[in-house]
Design an enzyme around this catalytic site. Structure first.
Site, PDB file in Angstrom:
ATOM      1  N   SER A   1      52.184  46.696  89.279  1.00  0.00           N
ATOM      2  CA  SER A   1      50.766  46.369  89.315  1.00  0.00           C
ATOM      3  C   SER A   1      49.967  47.460  88.573  1.00  0.00           C
ATOM      4  O   SER A   1      50.282  47.772  87.425  1.00  0.00           O
ATOM      5  CB  SER A   1      50.316  46.164  90.763  1.00  0.00           C
ATOM      6  OG  SER A   1      49.076  45.513  90.840  1.00  0.00           O
TER       7      SER A   1
ATOM      8  N   ASP B   1      52.462  34.712  90.498  1.00  0.00           N
ATOM      9  CA  ASP B   1      51.854  36.043  90.477  1.00  0.00           C
ATOM     10  C   ASP B   1      50.358  35.993  90.186  1.00  0.00           C
ATOM     11  O   ASP B   1      49.903  35.201  89.351  1.00  0.00           O
ATOM     12  CB  ASP B   1      52.547  36.848  89.376  1.00  0.00           C
ATOM     13  CG  ASP B   1      52.516  38.345  89.577  1.00  0.00           C
ATOM     14  OD1 ASP B   1      51.543  38.839  90.152  1.00  0.00           O
ATOM     15  OD2 ASP B   1      53.478  39.006  89.134  1.00  0.00           O
TER      16      ASP B   1
ATOM     17  N   HIS C   1      53.428  38.294  93.523  1.00  0.00           N
ATOM     18  CA  HIS C   1      53.155  39.632  92.979  1.00  0.00           C
ATOM     19  C   HIS C   1      54.192  40.681  93.404  1.00  0.00           C
ATOM     20  O   HIS C   1      54.134  41.818  92.947  1.00  0.00           O
ATOM     21  CB  HIS C   1      51.757  40.066  93.447  1.00  0.00           C
ATOM     22  CG  HIS C   1      51.142  41.183  92.667  1.00  0.00           C
ATOM     23  ND1 HIS C   1      51.005  41.175  91.293  1.00  0.00           N
ATOM     24  CD2 HIS C   1      50.600  42.372  93.070  1.00  0.00           C
ATOM     25  CE1 HIS C   1      50.417  42.278  90.897  1.00  0.00           C
ATOM     26  NE2 HIS C   1      50.169  43.027  91.951  1.00  0.00           N
TER      27      HIS C   1
END
Length: 299
Positions: free
Chosen positions: A110, A250, A277
């Site tokens: 991320s 995601d 995610h």
């Protein structure tokens, strides 16, 4: 169950301290995998399962970025204190202090993926490979795709979110409940959430200083200092082998991830069909297999 750490502690970073844990023995033949967590303002907890890579011979370093977890908290720091450069400097400092800067692989998840890509673009001599997981290449791209995902939420959910965002009441229970509809679709699809993911979520909740300053009140309402930031311009400068990871569901949609695949020379893109995610939690066996295949390819 994660592999027990072989060392943990803190290293000085200016006037502050960065918490770390090491699993395995660095500089023993294979590069050390250094894991950069998301947020900004998250913690290492939800990535701790990666320690299992040490069982196959790759030492693993986890750390909590400044402002959260076991590292120094600075709740009174001004908003402009929290910058990407601060965290790049912290990473450089950690690599040197732990003496792994001569032989390492970066795994950035991320926000950590943008940070890792920016670091890699400077072509550090000891970097052997890069994994960018579930990371947008820029926050303008991210915000554009958030509008698409929000429009697909069940009727009334986005109306509730927008009502509170406009009123500045994003700390209300109604906003939280509506936010969780998005999170359960696009952040982690597992029920219940794994303990290590809950631990990270609660760490942000208990001290949201960094998250609020750089991101905002939620994943999809980015009003912090990162709203115009990205790494697209520096991706062609990355020279090491690069693996890009994302989930089919995601919040980092294909449109936000594609610049890595297209602009980093030779990058390989792996999409996890049953993940959002957090593929490392949602499809852990395949995730570790993909990681080991990539790490072996570096040899």
């Amino acid at each position: 169950m994660s592999t027990a750490p072989s060392a943990k502690g803190t290293v000085p970073f200016g006037e502050h301290r960065t918490w770390y844990r090491v699993t395995g023995t660095p500089n023993s033949g294979r590069p050390t995998v250094v894991a950069l967590h998301g947020g900004p303002g998250s913690t290492h907890d939800y990535l701790v399962g990666m320690a299992v890579l040490a069982e196959s011979g790759w030492p693993v370093v986890h750390y909590d970025q400044l402002g959260n977890g076991g590292s120094t908290h600075l709740p009174d720091a001004s908003t402009d204190f929290w910058t990407p450069q601060l965290f790049l400097d912290e990473l450089d400092n950690l690599l040197r202090r732990l003496d792994v800067d001569g032989d390492y692989v970066l795994f950035g998840q991320s926000w950590g993926g943008l940070l890792a890509a920016k670091h890699a673009s400077a072509r550090p001599a000891g970097l052997r490979g890069l994994v960018v997981a579930n990371a947008p290449a820029s926050y303008p791209l991210w915000l554009s795709e958030m509008r698409v995902l929000r429009d697909r939420l069940p009727p009334g959910v986005d109306d509730t979110l927008r009502k509170h965002e406009a009123a500045g009441t994003t700390d209300s229970k109604e906003y939280f409940d509506a936010m969780m509809v998005f999170y359960n679709r696009h952040v982690c699809t597992l029920r219940p959430w794994p303990r290590e993911f809950v631990a990270t979520f609660m760490e942000i909740y208990n001290d949201p200083t960094v998250y609020y300053a750089m991101n905002g009140p939620s994943e999809f309402h980015v009003i912090g200092s990162l709203r115009d930031w990205g790494v697209v311009d520096c991706l062609p400068d990355i020279e090491v082998p690069t693996l890009v990871i994302s989930g089919r569901h995601d919040e980092a949609t294909p449109a936000t991830v594609r610049p890595y695949a297209e602009l980093v020379p030779g990058a390989r893109w792996e999409i996890f069909e049953d993940s959002s995610h957090t593929p490392h939690l949602e499809e852990p066996e395949r995730f570790i297999a993909v990681m080991i295949e990539f790490l072996e390819s570096l040899e």
